[in-house]
Scaffold this active site. Structure first.
Site, PDB file in Angstrom:
ATOM      1  N   GLU A  89      26.265  42.217  17.856  1.00 15.98           N
ATOM      2  CA  GLU A  89      24.872  42.195  17.490  1.00 15.98           C
ATOM      3  C   GLU A  89      24.829  40.944  16.704  1.00 15.98           C
ATOM      4  OE1 GLU A  89      23.485  45.590  15.620  1.00 15.98           O
ATOM      5  OE2 GLU A  89      23.285  46.772  17.642  1.00 15.98           O
TER       6      GLU A  89
ATOM      7  N   GLU B 273      24.971  50.231  23.305  1.00 11.79           N
ATOM      8  CA  GLU B 273      24.777  51.068  22.014  1.00 11.79           C
ATOM      9  C   GLU B 273      23.323  51.915  22.457  1.00 11.79           C
ATOM     10  OE1 GLU B 273      24.788  50.177  18.088  1.00 11.79           O
ATOM     11  OE2 GLU B 273      26.836  49.087  18.392  1.00 11.79           O
TER      12      GLU B 273
HETATM   13  C1  FCB Z   1      23.627  49.226  15.476  1.00  8.36           C
HETATM   14  C2  FCB Z   1      24.894  48.955  14.873  1.00  8.36           C
HETATM   15  C3  FCB Z   1      25.885  50.164  14.833  1.00  8.36           C
HETATM   16  C4  FCB Z   1      24.862  51.323  14.341  1.00  8.36           C
HETATM   17  C5  FCB Z   1      23.496  51.625  15.126  1.00  8.36           C
HETATM   18  C6  FCB Z   1      22.816  52.709  14.688  1.00  8.36           C
HETATM   19  O1  FCB Z   1      22.667  48.075  15.135  1.00  8.36           O
HETATM   20  O2  FCB Z   1      25.565  48.126  15.893  1.00  8.36           O
HETATM   21  O3  FCB Z   1      26.769  49.894  13.901  1.00  8.36           O
HETATM   22  O4  FCB Z   1      24.776  51.141  12.873  1.00  8.36           O
HETATM   23  O5  FCB Z   1      22.913  50.153  14.982  1.00  8.36           O
END
Ligand code: FCB
Length: 443
Positions: free
Chosen positions: A166, A351
């Site tokens: 990210e 994610e």
């Molecule tokens: C993302 C991050 C992860 C976690 C989630 C909820 O942005 O990569 O580490 O904090 O959000």
């Protein structure tokens, strides 16, 4: 009930994800101080001043954690190596740190899990942050060296590689909005960090190639940017938000170009001769990863400073983070990413998940909201696949409740409940739902 394996293409990969600082316990194993440790020490930066010193104590409890992943029937584990654990000052090897990941990767292979490794999930060694961190071009060279060391040690066993988790959070959230370490609120710092973290990605890709690695990708986060109303000014504001959040990094990586919309404001702050870096930044990739959680409704705010926009509350149900549940955004980004940036390259949802209101009562942790969230987002993935998008896998965030950065230990994203006093793990109903979907017989 979640959709099952059989509702997805053959060989589709299902995984669970975590990151080092959020779970390991940074005080163990000779790890060096990071900018998150010092950020968390200043009042107001993190809930209750909490940090990752102990976190879930995964450093000692990793065999149990890997057992849980395997027992649910997941195919892969997305984890990150901590730069400050492997190189406490950002330069010098700590053998104890590298050995930890050596054992961890072997542990995954013993359990039939494919190791999906991210090299930077935000814990910058303090010694590098002292020298300007991501504002300093030299940090990109240090990152390439660190990448080479990890690739040489673990390269024969790791299944896939992502340099940076990210980049938007690393640069914009941390140097413009000030919500994450190093907590700056400065356009020049933000723009330089944006370019340098993207260059760090490119340099790490080159280092991985030089070390003979063939499954190299990227992980960017995306937030579905919706105009708050149907005025042209809201449409323009949403487009600008989209450019900063969703198009800058992937534009650099996949097209060697940053969005034209941003350059009049960014250009004066860019490092000298930044254009010369674009070919490294655009180094070819083998896959692309999308992290997705929510949408935002954006309106123009002419009285504020650039980018002259504000976020407006939406009407969809929200998670404990206050994030709207908007699965259509996930289909949108999968379809758009393939159409505009990646073509046929395999895409992974690296994610996706939610913080819920669940509590552990008498050993039972029921989280129907999370099961529903996963269900809706898995359906969104299936929708994109039905449009011929090459989606190759999906990772649930997160394996277990953990250190949610500025929110400390309050916000729980896990499939496993963690009691932060005893550190005991307890599977939630959502863990069992995944096990059923993946065909594992547990509990
Ligand atoms: C993302 C991050 C992860 C976690 C989630 C909820 O942005 O990569 O580490 O904090 O959000």
């Amino acid at each position: 009930m979640l959709p099952t394996r059989f509702d997805f293409p053959k060989n589709f990969i299902f995984g669970a994800a975590t990151s080092s600082y959020q779970i390991e316990g940074h005080q163990f194993g000779g790890a060096g101080s990071t900018h998150w440790d010092s950020f968390a020490s200043a009042p107001g930066n993190t809930a209750f001043g909490q940090n990752g010193a102990v976190a879930c104590d995964h450093y000692h409890r990793w065999p149990e954690d890997l057992d849980w992943i395997a027992a649910a029937g997941f195919d892969s584990y997305r984890f990150s190596t901590s730069w400050a654990r492997i190189m406490p000052d950002g330069r010098t090897l700590n053998p104890e740190g590298m050995d930890f990941y050596d054992r961890l990767v072997d542990g995954m292979l013993e359990r039939g899990l494919k190791p999906a490794l991210t090299l930077y999930h935000w814990e910058l060694p303090s010694a590098l942050s002292d020298k300007g961190g991501w504002q300093n071009r030299d940090t990109t060279a240090r990152f390439a060296d660190y990448t080479t060391h990890v690739a040489q040690k673990l390269g024969d066993r790791v299944w896939s590689w992502a340099p940076v988790n990210e980049p938007w959070c690393v640069a914009w959230l941390s140097h413009f909005l000030g919500h994450h370490a190093p907590g700056l609120r400065d356009i020049r710092a933000a723009v330089r960090a944006m370019h340098h973290i993207t260059l760090a990605h490119g340099r790490a890709v080159e280092a991985l190639r030089a070390a003979g690695r063939h499954t190299v990708g990227a992980v960017c986060n995306f937030e579905y940017s919706l105009p708050a109303d149907d005025t042209p000014s809201a449409a323009k504001a949403a487009q600008l938000y989209d450019a900063i959040y969703n198009r800058f990094f992937i534009g650099g990586m996949m097209k060697g170009r940053y969005p034209d919309l941003l350059m009049p404001v960014f250009e004066p702050h860019m490092p000298t001769n930044w254009q010369d870096d674009m070919s490294v930044i655009q180094s070819p990739l083998d896959w692309f990863g999308l992290n997705y959680y929510t949408c935002k409704r954006i309106a123009a705010d002419p009285d504020s400073v650039w980018p002259h926009l504000k976020e407006v509350n939406g009407h969809l149900p929200q998670t404990e983070m206050g994030w709207e549940i908007c699965p259509e955004g996930l289909s949108h980004f999968l379809i758009r990413t393939a159409a505009e940036y990646t073509g046929d390259l395999p895409l992974y949802v690296t994610e996706n998940g939610m913080a819920g209101p669940e509590r552990l009562i008498d050993g039972i942790c029921d989280d129907p909201e999370r099961i529903s969230y996963y269900h809706q987002h898995l359906d969104a993935v299936r929708h994109a696949i039905a449009q011929d998008v090459n989606v190759a896998g999906y990772y649930a965030w997160s394996l277990m409740d953990n250190y949610e950065w500025a929110f400390g230990y309050e916000k729980r994203f896990g499939l496993l409940h963690v009691d932060f006093d005893s550190l005991q793990r307890t599977p939630k109903a959502s863990y069992q739902a995944w096990a059923n979907a993946l065909g594992a017989q547990t509990c």
